[in-house]
Design a protein around this motif. Structure first.
Motif, PDB file in Angstrom:
ATOM      1  N   LYS A  84       6.762   4.161   4.267  1.00 38.26           N
ATOM      2  CA  LYS A  84       6.600   3.098   4.739  1.00 38.26           C
ATOM      3  C   LYS A  84       6.100   3.475   6.067  1.00 38.26           C
ATOM      4  CE  LYS A  84       7.984  -1.883   5.926  1.00 38.26           C
ATOM      5  NZ  LYS A  84       8.815  -2.846   5.759  1.00 38.26           N
ATOM      6  N   GLY A  85       5.430   2.885   6.457  1.00 39.72           N
ATOM      7  CA  GLY A  85       5.324   2.911   8.171  1.00 39.72           C
ATOM      8  C   GLY A  85       4.790   4.715   8.647  1.00 39.72           C
ATOM      9  N   HIS A 121     -11.182   5.281   9.375  1.00 42.67           N
ATOM     10  CA  HIS A 121      -9.545   5.479  10.438  1.00 42.67           C
ATOM     11  C   HIS A 121      -8.286   5.696  10.018  1.00 42.67           C
ATOM     12  CE1 HIS A 121     -13.027   2.425  11.409  1.00 42.67           C
ATOM     13  NE2 HIS A 121     -12.085   2.317  12.330  1.00 42.67           N
ATOM     14  N   ASN A 122      -6.626   5.884  10.223  1.00 40.73           N
ATOM     15  CA  ASN A 122      -6.011   5.949   9.991  1.00 40.73           C
ATOM     16  C   ASN A 122      -5.418   4.590   9.328  1.00 40.73           C
ATOM     17  OD1 ASN A 122      -5.706   8.961  10.474  1.00 40.73           O
ATOM     18  ND2 ASN A 122      -4.227   8.561  12.250  1.00 40.73           N
ATOM     19  N   PHE A 123      -4.462   4.956   8.197  1.00 37.47           N
ATOM     20  CA  PHE A 123      -4.487   3.533   7.201  1.00 37.47           C
ATOM     21  C   PHE A 123      -2.435   3.735   7.185  1.00 37.47           C
ATOM     22  CE2 PHE A 123      -3.107   1.400   3.363  1.00 37.47           C
ATOM     23  CZ  PHE A 123      -3.920   0.553   3.833  1.00 37.47           C
ATOM     24  N   THR A 124      -2.189   2.628   7.593  1.00 39.19           N
ATOM     25  CA  THR A 124      -0.695   3.036   7.379  1.00 39.19           C
ATOM     26  C   THR A 124      -0.041   1.825   6.514  1.00 39.19           C
ATOM     27  OG1 THR A 124      -0.457   2.002   9.811  1.00 39.19           O
ATOM     28  CG2 THR A 124       1.840   1.817   8.869  1.00 39.19           C
ATOM     29  N   LEU A 125       0.827   2.994   5.591  1.00 39.23           N
ATOM     30  CA  LEU A 125       1.304   2.317   4.830  1.00 39.23           C
ATOM     31  C   LEU A 125       2.374   1.806   5.431  1.00 39.23           C
ATOM     32  CD1 LEU A 125       1.702   5.904   2.925  1.00 39.23           C
ATOM     33  CD2 LEU A 125      -0.416   4.181   2.211  1.00 39.23           C
ATOM     34  N   THR A 126       2.162   0.402   3.512  1.00 45.17           N
ATOM     35  CA  THR A 126       3.480  -0.919   3.648  1.00 45.17           C
ATOM     36  C   THR A 126       4.268  -0.743   2.943  1.00 45.17           C
ATOM     37  OG1 THR A 126       1.894  -1.718   2.921  1.00 45.17           O
ATOM     38  CG2 THR A 126       1.256  -1.713   4.351  1.00 45.17           C
ATOM     39  N   ALA A 154       0.851  -1.264   0.429  1.00 43.31           N
ATOM     40  CA  ALA A 154      -0.375  -0.349   0.053  1.00 43.31           C
ATOM     41  C   ALA A 154       0.893   0.930  -0.122  1.00 43.31           C
ATOM     42  CB  ALA A 154      -0.857  -0.144   1.251  1.00 43.31           C
ATOM     43  N   VAL A 155       0.476   2.254  -0.708  1.00 43.11           N
ATOM     44  CA  VAL A 155       1.462   3.211  -1.084  1.00 43.11           C
ATOM     45  C   VAL A 155       0.822   4.504  -1.597  1.00 43.11           C
ATOM     46  CG1 VAL A 155       3.662   2.131  -2.474  1.00 43.11           C
ATOM     47  CG2 VAL A 155       1.745   3.118  -3.625  1.00 43.11           C
ATOM     48  N   CYS A 156       1.505   5.446  -1.535  1.00 47.10           N
ATOM     49  CA  CYS A 156       0.982   7.001  -1.480  1.00 47.10           C
ATOM     50  C   CYS A 156       1.871   8.211  -1.614  1.00 47.10           C
ATOM     51  CB  CYS A 156       0.702   7.714  -0.164  1.00 47.10           C
ATOM     52  SG  CYS A 156      -0.495   9.275  -0.897  1.00 47.10           S
ATOM     53  N   PRO A 157       2.180   8.435  -2.925  1.00 45.58           N
ATOM     54  CA  PRO A 157       3.336   9.437  -3.387  1.00 45.58           C
ATOM     55  C   PRO A 157       3.430  10.092  -1.987  1.00 45.58           C
ATOM     56  CG  PRO A 157       1.752   9.278  -5.315  1.00 45.58           C
ATOM     57  CD  PRO A 157       0.851   8.050  -3.816  1.00 45.58           C
ATOM     58  N   ASP A 158       5.185  10.481  -2.041  1.00 46.49           N
ATOM     59  CA  ASP A 158       5.486  11.477  -0.948  1.00 46.49           C
ATOM     60  C   ASP A 158       5.314  10.968   0.522  1.00 46.49           C
ATOM     61  OD1 ASP A 158       6.591  13.184  -3.949  1.00 46.49           O
ATOM     62  OD2 ASP A 158       4.199  13.835  -3.052  1.00 46.49           O
ATOM     63  N   LYS A 159       4.904   8.922   0.740  1.00 43.52           N
ATOM     64  CA  LYS A 159       5.497   9.491   1.850  1.00 43.52           C
ATOM     65  C   LYS A 159       6.081   7.745   2.167  1.00 43.52           C
ATOM     66  CE  LYS A 159       0.638  11.306   3.175  1.00 43.52           C
ATOM     67  NZ  LYS A 159       0.356  11.673   4.500  1.00 43.52           N
TER      68      LYS A 159
END
Length: 204
Positions: free
Chosen positions: A43-44, A66-71, A36-41
């Motif tokens: 892992k964690g 909820h807050n979702f944690t990127l992997t 799970a990814v988001c640009p400019d962020k």
């Protein structure tokens, strides 16, 4: 497991809560490694989600989720490492589609005929990447004009339904998750082995 197949999962701030949480967890459940990814962020890091609901107004209401944690870290993504792409809906796609890296990654999956699943407003990334021309797909109804302007064939279906065109799997909103996720697993070639508790499913 070293040979676990990987799915790339695009999400971002104010993504729809269910449309991120549910596919992410279900794909893990059947044996995929989901990045799970988001640009400019990285892992964690976390993204904020929003819950979209229908309560009798002319459009959906929006509440904090909820807050979702990127992997995984977006800048480290090599699209060739993944067997499929999932794009969550909500408000995130309207800004994610402005990121050139997101468009490039999306085009990789389209040009290589890899499975792509997009739901609700996630289709905005597909239209911005210009990968829907001549393709049958659905989306949240407000995205329909964008699909047609991008050359796609928009199909208006119930929120509980899914549209499959080759490697492309789309659904209007989270009520379609059961059919949406099943169709994506079918396109991926995943084999679900019911009745075997020790080995519920195989993604290989």
């Amino acid at each position: 497991m070293e040979n676990t197949k990987k799915i790339l999962f695009l999400t971002g701030d104010f993504t729809e809560d269910y449309e991120t949480m549910v596919p992410f967890q279900m794909l893990q459940m059947v044996g995929y490694e989901v990045h799970a990814v988001c640009p400019d962020k990285k892992k964690g890091d976390t993204v904020k989600t929003a819950i979209h609901d229908f309560e009798g107004d002319q459009t959906y209401t929006e509440k904090p989720g909820h807050n979702f944690t990127l992997t995984y870290t977006f800048s480290e993504v090599n699209p060739s490492d993944y067997v499929g792409l999932v794009i969550a809906g909500g408000r995130a796609p309207e800004y994610l589609r402005l990121h050139q890296g997101v468009l490039d990654v999306t085009r990789h999956f389209a040009e290589n005929n890899k499975p792509i699943a997009a739901i609700c407003h996630g289709i905005q990334i597909l239209t911005a990447a210009r990968v829907v021309e001549g393709r049958r797909l659905t989306a949240y109804p407000a995205v329909g004009p964008e699909v047609e302007l991008a050359g796609g064939i928009f199909e208006s279906v119930a929120p509980t339904e899914v549209v499959v065109d080759g490697n492309l799997v789309t659904s209007p909103a989270w009520p379609g998750h059961p059919k949406f996720i099943k169709a994506f697993l079918d396109v991926l070639g995943a084999r679900i082995e019911l009745g075997t508790p020790a080995n519920l499913a195989s993604a290989f």
